[in-house]
Structure formats: structure tokens, C-alpha cells
Scaffold this motif. Structure first.
Motif, PDB file in Angstrom:
ATOM      1  N   ASP A  29     -67.722  59.529 -39.032  1.00  0.00           N
ATOM      2  CA  ASP A  29     -68.451  58.292 -38.715  1.00  0.00           C
ATOM      3  C   ASP A  29     -67.809  57.591 -37.521  1.00  0.00           C
ATOM      4  O   ASP A  29     -68.504  56.989 -36.698  1.00  0.00           O
ATOM      5  N   ALA A  30     -66.478  57.664 -37.402  1.00  0.00           N
ATOM      6  CA  ALA A  30     -65.814  57.061 -36.253  1.00  0.00           C
ATOM      7  C   ALA A  30     -66.207  57.760 -34.963  1.00  0.00           C
ATOM      8  O   ALA A  30     -66.291  57.136 -33.895  1.00  0.00           O
ATOM      9  N   VAL A  31     -66.487  59.057 -35.054  1.00  0.00           N
ATOM     10  CA  VAL A  31     -66.941  59.799 -33.880  1.00  0.00           C
ATOM     11  C   VAL A  31     -68.365  59.411 -33.511  1.00  0.00           C
ATOM     12  O   VAL A  31     -68.685  59.214 -32.328  1.00  0.00           O
ATOM     13  N   ASN A  32     -69.234  59.271 -34.504  1.00  0.00           N
ATOM     14  CA  ASN A  32     -70.668  59.166 -34.223  1.00  0.00           C
ATOM     15  C   ASN A  32     -71.306  57.797 -34.429  1.00  0.00           C
ATOM     16  O   ASN A  32     -72.424  57.551 -33.953  1.00  0.00           O
ATOM     17  N   SER A  33     -70.631  56.877 -35.116  1.00  0.00           N
ATOM     18  CA  SER A  33     -71.301  55.627 -35.487  1.00  0.00           C
ATOM     19  C   SER A  33     -71.588  54.706 -34.308  1.00  0.00           C
ATOM     20  O   SER A  33     -72.427  53.805 -34.421  1.00  0.00           O
ATOM     21  N   GLY A  34     -70.927  54.915 -33.168  1.00  0.00           N
ATOM     22  CA  GLY A  34     -71.252  54.101 -31.999  1.00  0.00           C
ATOM     23  C   GLY A  34     -72.679  54.268 -31.543  1.00  0.00           C
ATOM     24  O   GLY A  34     -73.225  53.413 -30.823  1.00  0.00           O
ATOM     25  N   PHE A  35     -73.305  55.361 -31.971  1.00  0.00           N
ATOM     26  CA  PHE A  35     -74.698  55.630 -31.596  1.00  0.00           C
ATOM     27  C   PHE A  35     -75.706  55.054 -32.595  1.00  0.00           C
ATOM     28  O   PHE A  35     -76.918  55.120 -32.356  1.00  0.00           O
ATOM     29  N   ASN A  36     -75.242  54.519 -33.717  1.00  0.00           N
ATOM     30  CA  ASN A  36     -76.156  54.082 -34.776  1.00  0.00           C
ATOM     31  C   ASN A  36     -77.211  53.102 -34.292  1.00  0.00           C
ATOM     32  O   ASN A  36     -78.380  53.172 -34.684  1.00  0.00           O
ATOM     33  N   GLY A  37     -76.812  52.155 -33.464  1.00  0.00           N
ATOM     34  CA  GLY A  37     -77.729  51.105 -33.045  1.00  0.00           C
ATOM     35  C   GLY A  37     -78.972  51.609 -32.361  1.00  0.00           C
ATOM     36  O   GLY A  37     -80.052  50.988 -32.477  1.00  0.00           O
ATOM     37  N   TYR A  38     -78.865  52.720 -31.641  1.00  0.00           N
ATOM     38  CA  TYR A  38     -80.039  53.264 -30.942  1.00  0.00           C
ATOM     39  C   TYR A  38     -81.144  53.636 -31.925  1.00  0.00           C
ATOM     40  O   TYR A  38     -82.332  53.580 -31.589  1.00  0.00           O
ATOM     41  N   LEU A  39     -80.753  54.022 -33.139  1.00  0.00           N
ATOM     42  CA  LEU A  39     -81.736  54.375 -34.161  1.00  0.00           C
ATOM     43  C   LEU A  39     -82.098  53.182 -35.040  1.00  0.00           C
ATOM     44  O   LEU A  39     -83.269  52.971 -35.362  1.00  0.00           O
ATOM     45  N   LEU A  40     -81.099  52.400 -35.412  1.00  0.00           N
ATOM     46  CA  LEU A  40     -81.350  51.273 -36.307  1.00  0.00           C
ATOM     47  C   LEU A  40     -82.252  50.227 -35.656  1.00  0.00           C
ATOM     48  O   LEU A  40     -83.007  49.534 -36.355  1.00  0.00           O
ATOM     49  N   ASP A  41     -82.196  50.111 -34.344  1.00  0.00           N
ATOM     50  CA  ASP A  41     -83.056  49.153 -33.656  1.00  0.00           C
ATOM     51  C   ASP A  41     -84.533  49.483 -33.820  1.00  0.00           C
ATOM     52  O   ASP A  41     -85.399  48.632 -33.545  1.00  0.00           O
ATOM     53  N   ARG A  42     -84.850  50.698 -34.249  1.00  0.00           N
ATOM     54  CA  ARG A  42     -86.234  51.118 -34.407  1.00  0.00           C
ATOM     55  C   ARG A  42     -86.755  50.963 -35.834  1.00  0.00           C
ATOM     56  O   ARG A  42     -87.919  51.237 -36.104  1.00  0.00           O
ATOM     57  N   VAL A  43     -85.880  50.517 -36.730  1.00  0.00           N
ATOM     58  CA  VAL A  43     -86.270  50.328 -38.119  1.00  0.00           C
ATOM     59  C   VAL A  43     -86.942  48.976 -38.296  1.00  0.00           C
ATOM     60  O   VAL A  43     -86.415  47.942 -37.868  1.00  0.00           O
ATOM     61  N   ARG A  44     -88.101  48.972 -38.955  1.00  0.00           N
ATOM     62  CA  ARG A  44     -88.846  47.746 -39.235  1.00  0.00           C
ATOM     63  C   ARG A  44     -88.716  47.405 -40.716  1.00  0.00           C
ATOM     64  O   ARG A  44     -88.520  48.286 -41.552  1.00  0.00           O
ATOM     65  N   PRO A  45     -88.855  46.114 -41.066  1.00  0.00           N
ATOM     66  CA  PRO A  45     -88.613  45.703 -42.451  1.00  0.00           C
ATOM     67  C   PRO A  45     -89.422  46.457 -43.504  1.00  0.00           C
ATOM     68  O   PRO A  45     -88.929  46.709 -44.604  1.00  0.00           O
ATOM     69  N   GLY A  46     -90.655  46.815 -43.202  1.00  0.00           N
ATOM     70  CA  GLY A  46     -91.479  47.485 -44.206  1.00  0.00           C
ATOM     71  C   GLY A  46     -91.416  48.994 -44.181  1.00  0.00           C
ATOM     72  O   GLY A  46     -92.126  49.667 -44.949  1.00  0.00           O
ATOM     73  N   ASP A  47     -90.572  49.567 -43.342  1.00  0.00           N
ATOM     74  CA  ASP A  47     -90.545  51.016 -43.165  1.00  0.00           C
ATOM     75  C   ASP A  47     -90.014  51.764 -44.381  1.00  0.00           C
ATOM     76  O   ASP A  47     -89.073  51.326 -45.047  1.00  0.00           O
TER      77      ASP A  47
END
Length: 272
Positions: A29-47
Motif C-alpha cells: 500500500d505504501a508503494v501504490n496508495s499515492g495513486f488512490n485519489g485518481y480512482l477515488l475521485d470518480r466514486v459517487r455517493p450512490g455508486d
């Protein structure tokens, strides 16, 4: 687990590879979690979110905090055990073990499919993404991260230092971790699988590989692609490769960690 067609990957991820990732969940996770925001920004509340190749489940849990629900699917029993344990108190998360190429997802069950470096090893990527498309409802969205070509990157520099001793992680046919490094191929695969408006954007993030050079070198040497090839050569070559690995990581050492500058493709599309 039934219904596996990608048997080689199933063996790897339920053997050493999966055990290493599960044992070192925080480190990966320390290697890859810096990229999380690029995906999480696309999540909508009702998804209703599908996390492909969810591994130890960090992205699945974070997506669930923003969504109606999140389901992670992976081949790896060891990593799914970690994922379930870490999500024990997250009510809207579920995990399933399966091969995405053939897994019997309910049709239209999800609004968004995401993946953090979990899509590069499909034996038949068109079949896999066509199955993901079927799992998405009308207007369903896709967003995943995959590796870029290694040339010109920090990671490529490290692997380059090993080239005299070990094969590179990507085969001459482009298979392996960088199987989606060519955006033209990626667009062709997703279009054939039934997605449209496919776009590939290059993104960057810091990646922590260890607390110091010896620690990072040990961890890097245990990473599946490196460990596999170290097991195929003699002790003298292993020693030389390990020494070259440590030297290659030295320029990335900071007072508190060894950090590489990571690059990835953020690939997006929607169900046609």
C-alpha cells in the motif's frame, strides 16, 4: 474456487506471490496508495463499486466510504483473507474470489468498476473486460490504473541495473506487468470489449519502497517478478544482482524512506 481459466495466475496469486503481498500488505500500500485519489475521485455517493484485482482491499474499503457499496474480486485467497479481516467493521464491503474473465457477476450489478494495478495479467483481456462491461449497468463507468512502459521511469532505472543479471519483467511480446503500457493497444482492447469514450491519461505519484536502502532492496528482491528470476540463477549471480539493486536504489534514499517517482496510465471509459 471454481471457474478459473487463468490458471497460471491463479497458482501464482495463491502461492508465493499472494502470500508475499498478504504478508506485506502495508508495504505494498505504501508503494501504490499515492495513486488512490485518481480512482477515488470518480466514486459517487450512490455508486455500487466493483474493485477488480482488489488484493488486500485498501482501495475497496476507501471506495466504500464514498459509495453505496463496494465489492472486491481477486484470484488470491491469501490476500482476500487479509482484505476481509481489515474490512470486518465496514458494513458495505464484500469480497469474492474469482477469475474476472469468467466470474458470474450479476448483469448490471455495478455503476463503477475500478482497479489499482490489478488488470495487467489477464490471459484474455478482451473477455475479461467484456465480462466487466456486462456487470455494469447502463452508463456504467470504468477507471483503472496500469503501468506505463518502464523506459525513462525510476522503476525502469532500477530494473535496468538488474538487466545484466536477470530478465526484464516484460516479455518481448509486451506481456507481463506492462501489458497495457501502449495506449493504442489499451483502447483497442476496451473498444472490442464494448467500452466507448476510452481515454488514457499519464499520472504520477510517490512510491515508498522501504525505510532505507537495505530494507528497500530486501523488499524489492522479494517482489514476485524479481524473486522468480533470482530463483533461476546461481548464488554468484544472485549476489551481483542484489548488490546492483542496492546501488540502483541509493539515489532515491531520503532521510526517512526510499522513494521512487511512480508513473501510471489512468484509463477511463464507459459502457456503450
Amino acid at each position: 474456487m471454481t471457474g478459473i481459466v487463468n490458471t497460471a495466475q491463479a497458482e501464482a496469486w495463491n502461492g508465493y506471490e499472494g502470500e508475499h503481498w498478504a504478508t506485506h500488505a502495508d508495504r505494498y500500500d505504501a508503494v501504490n496508495s499515492g495513486f488512490n485519489g485518481y480512482l477515488l475521485d470518480r466514486v459517487r455517493p450512490g455508486d455500487r463499486v466493483l474493485d477488480i484485482g482488489c488484493g488486500n482491499g485498501q482501495l475497496t474499503r476507501l471506495a466504500a466510504a464514498r459509495a453505496r457499496s463496494a465489492t472486491g474480486v481477486d484470484l488470491s485467497g491469501p490476500m482476500l483473507a487479509t482484505a476481509r479481516a481489515r474490512a470486518a467493521e465496514v458494513p458495505n464491503v464484500t469480497f469474492e474470489q474469482g477469475d474476472v474473465q469468467v466470474h458470474p457477476f450479476a448483469e448490471g450489478a455495478f455503476d463503477l468498476a475500478v482497479s489499482r494495478f490489478g488488470v495487467m495479467f489477464f490471459a484474455d483481456p478482451v473477455a475479461a473486460f467484456a465480462n466487466v462491461r456486462r456487470a455494469l449497468g447502463p452508463g456504467g463507468r470504468l477507471a483503472f490504473l496500469c503501468m506505463t512502459a518502464l523506459s525513462g521511469t525510476d522503476l525502469g532505472r532500477v530494473f535496468g541495473a538488474l538487466a545484466a543479471y536477470l530478465p526484464q519483467p516484460t516479455g518481448p511480446d509486451g506481456s507481463g506487468p506492462t501489458s497495457f503500457a501502449d495506449p493504442d493497444r489499451t483502447r483497442a482492447v476496451l473498444t472490442e470489449a464494448g467500452f466507448e469514450d476510452v481515454a488514457c491519461a499519464r499520472v504520477e505519484a510517490g512510491q515508498v519502497w522501504g525505510r532505507d536502502v537495505p530494507d528497500a532492496a530486501r523488499f524489492f528482491a522479494g517482489w514476485g517478478p524479481v524473486r522468480h528470476h533470482l530463483g533461476l540463477v546461481g548464488a554468484a549471480t544472485v549476489a551481483k544482482a542484489t548488490e546492483a539493486l542496492a546501488a540502483a536504489l541509493e539515489p532515491f534514499a531520503e532521510p526517512d524512506a526510499v522513494r521512487l517517482h511512480g508513473t501510471a496510465w489512468l484509463v477511463t471509459g464507459r459502457r456503450s
